[in-house]
Write a protein that holds these residues in place. Structure first.
Motif, short mmCIF file in Angstrom:
data_model
loop_
_atom_site.label_atom_id
_atom_site.label_comp_id
_atom_site.label_asym_id
_atom_site.label_seq_id
_atom_site.Cartn_x
_atom_site.Cartn_y
_atom_site.Cartn_z
N ILE A 2 0.83 -1.20 0.00
CA ILE A 2 0.00 0.00 0.00
C ILE A 2 0.87 1.26 0.00
O ILE A 2 0.61 2.20 -0.74
CB ILE A 2 -0.95 0.01 1.22
N ARG A 3 1.91 1.27 0.80
CA ARG A 3 2.79 2.44 0.88
C ARG A 3 3.63 2.64 -0.37
O ARG A 3 4.20 3.70 -0.56
CB ARG A 3 3.71 2.31 2.09
N SER A 4 3.73 1.64 -1.23
CA SER A 4 4.57 1.75 -2.43
C SER A 4 4.03 2.77 -3.42
O SER A 4 4.76 3.25 -4.27
CB SER A 4 4.67 0.39 -3.12
N GLY A 5 2.75 3.09 -3.34
CA GLY A 5 2.13 3.98 -4.31
C GLY A 5 1.71 3.26 -5.58
O GLY A 5 1.14 3.86 -6.48
N ALA A 6 2.00 1.97 -5.67
CA ALA A 6 1.68 1.20 -6.87
C ALA A 6 0.21 0.81 -6.92
O ALA A 6 -0.33 0.59 -7.99
CB ALA A 6 2.53 -0.07 -6.93
N THR A 7 -0.43 0.73 -5.77
CA THR A 7 -1.80 0.24 -5.74
C THR A 7 -2.78 1.37 -5.48
O THR A 7 -2.58 2.21 -4.61
CB THR A 7 -1.98 -0.83 -4.65
N GLY A 8 -3.83 1.36 -6.27
CA GLY A 8 -4.91 2.32 -6.04
C GLY A 8 -6.04 1.71 -5.25
O GLY A 8 -6.90 2.38 -4.71
N TRP A 9 -6.02 0.38 -5.19
CA TRP A 9 -7.08 -0.36 -4.51
C TRP A 9 -6.50 -1.66 -3.98
O TRP A 9 -5.75 -2.34 -4.66
CB TRP A 9 -8.20 -0.62 -5.52
N PHE A 10 -6.84 -2.00 -2.75
CA PHE A 10 -6.28 -3.16 -2.07
C PHE A 10 -7.40 -3.80 -1.27
O PHE A 10 -8.09 -3.11 -0.52
CB PHE A 10 -5.16 -2.66 -1.15
N GLN A 11 -7.62 -5.08 -1.42
CA GLN A 11 -8.68 -5.75 -0.68
C GLN A 11 -8.16 -7.08 -0.13
O GLN A 11 -7.56 -7.87 -0.86
CB GLN A 11 -9.87 -6.01 -1.59
N LEU A 12 -8.41 -7.31 1.12
CA LEU A 12 -8.08 -8.58 1.77
C LEU A 12 -9.40 -9.20 2.22
O LEU A 12 -10.12 -8.60 3.02
CB LEU A 12 -7.16 -8.34 2.96
N ARG A 13 -9.73 -10.36 1.65
CA ARG A 13 -10.99 -11.03 1.98
C ARG A 13 -10.70 -12.29 2.79
O ARG A 13 -9.78 -13.03 2.47
CB ARG A 13 -11.72 -11.48 0.71
N SER A 14 -11.52 -12.53 3.76
CA SER A 14 -11.45 -13.79 4.50
C SER A 14 -12.24 -14.83 3.71
O SER A 14 -13.36 -14.59 3.29
CB SER A 14 -12.06 -13.61 5.88
N VAL A 15 -11.61 -15.97 3.46
CA VAL A 15 -12.31 -17.07 2.80
C VAL A 15 -12.18 -18.29 3.70
O VAL A 15 -11.92 -18.14 4.88
CB VAL A 15 -11.79 -17.33 1.36
N GLY A 16 -12.34 -19.44 3.18
CA GLY A 16 -12.33 -20.63 4.03
C GLY A 16 -13.76 -21.00 4.34
O GLY A 16 -14.66 -20.77 3.54
N GLY A 17 -14.01 -21.53 5.51
CA GLY A 17 -15.36 -21.91 5.88
C GLY A 17 -15.99 -22.84 4.87
O GLY A 17 -15.40 -23.84 4.47
N ALA A 18 -17.18 -22.50 4.40
CA ALA A 18 -17.91 -23.35 3.45
C ALA A 18 -17.17 -23.48 2.12
O ALA A 18 -17.28 -24.51 1.45
CB ALA A 18 -19.31 -22.79 3.21
N VAL A 19 -16.38 -22.47 1.74
CA VAL A 19 -15.59 -22.54 0.51
C VAL A 19 -14.64 -23.73 0.59
O VAL A 19 -14.47 -24.48 -0.37
CB VAL A 19 -14.81 -21.23 0.27
N ALA A 20 -14.03 -23.92 1.73
CA ALA A 20 -13.06 -25.00 1.92
C ALA A 20 -13.72 -26.37 2.11
O ALA A 20 -13.04 -27.38 2.09
CB ALA A 20 -12.16 -24.69 3.11
N ASP A 21 -15.03 -26.40 2.29
CA ASP A 21 -15.73 -27.68 2.45
C ASP A 21 -15.81 -28.45 1.14
O ASP A 21 -16.03 -29.65 1.14
CB ASP A 21 -17.16 -27.46 2.97
N VAL A 22 -15.67 -27.75 0.01
CA VAL A 22 -15.74 -28.38 -1.31
C VAL A 22 -14.33 -28.84 -1.68
O VAL A 22 -13.37 -28.07 -1.54
CB VAL A 22 -16.26 -27.38 -2.36
N PRO A 23 -14.16 -30.07 -2.15
CA PRO A 23 -12.82 -30.54 -2.54
C PRO A 23 -12.19 -29.63 -3.59
O PRO A 23 -12.88 -29.12 -4.48
CB PRO A 23 -13.07 -31.94 -3.11
N SER A 24 -10.89 -29.40 -3.50
CA SER A 24 -10.22 -28.46 -4.39
C SER A 24 -10.27 -28.87 -5.85
O SER A 24 -10.18 -28.03 -6.73
CB SER A 24 -8.76 -28.25 -3.96
#
Length: 118
Positions: A2-24
């Motif tokens: 974020i501090r690099s100035g390269a990104t105008g938008w940054f998002q960190l999403r929590s996943v796992g849970g039911a998403v991880a219940d399905v085999p990869s």
């Protein structure tokens, strides 16, 4: 990043849970064991790529829906070999002419009638 100035938008999403219940390997979304999803957008690709490279030891996988680089190696980052093979087989059956070829469409399997190079 974020501090690099390269990104105008940054998002960190929590996943796992039911998403991880399905085999990869059950769907085209192969990296279901990830705990987080990180999405970054910026105006200068080179700057974003440099900042992203610093994070590469800490992540794996790629969601094609969020990717803007059209480099061919992105396909291998998005789909493990078994998943990519299955997608290519499906492409051979349902779209051997490449009608749906935008963005990161896998090529049809070579060993299938109507298929092309792997």
């Amino acid at each position: 990043m974020i501090r690099s100035g390269a990104t105008g938008w940054f998002q960190l999403r929590s996943v796992g849970g039911a998403v991880a219940d399905v085999p990869s390997d059950a769907t085209a979304c192969a990296h279901r064991d990830a705990n987080f999803s990180l999405v970054v957008m910026g105006g200068a690709d080179e700057m974003v790529d440099r900042a992203w490279a610093r994070l590469s030891p800490f992540h794996k996988g790629l969601c094609i829906s969020f990717e803007s680089s059209l480099r061919p190696e992105r396909i291998a980052e998005a789909w493990p070999p078994r998943t990519l093979s299955r997608l290519r087989e499906l492409k051979s059956v349902y779209d051997p002419e490449g009608v749906f070829g935008d963005n990161f469409a896998p090529t049809p399997a070579a060993n299938h009638p109507g298929g092309s190079t792997p």
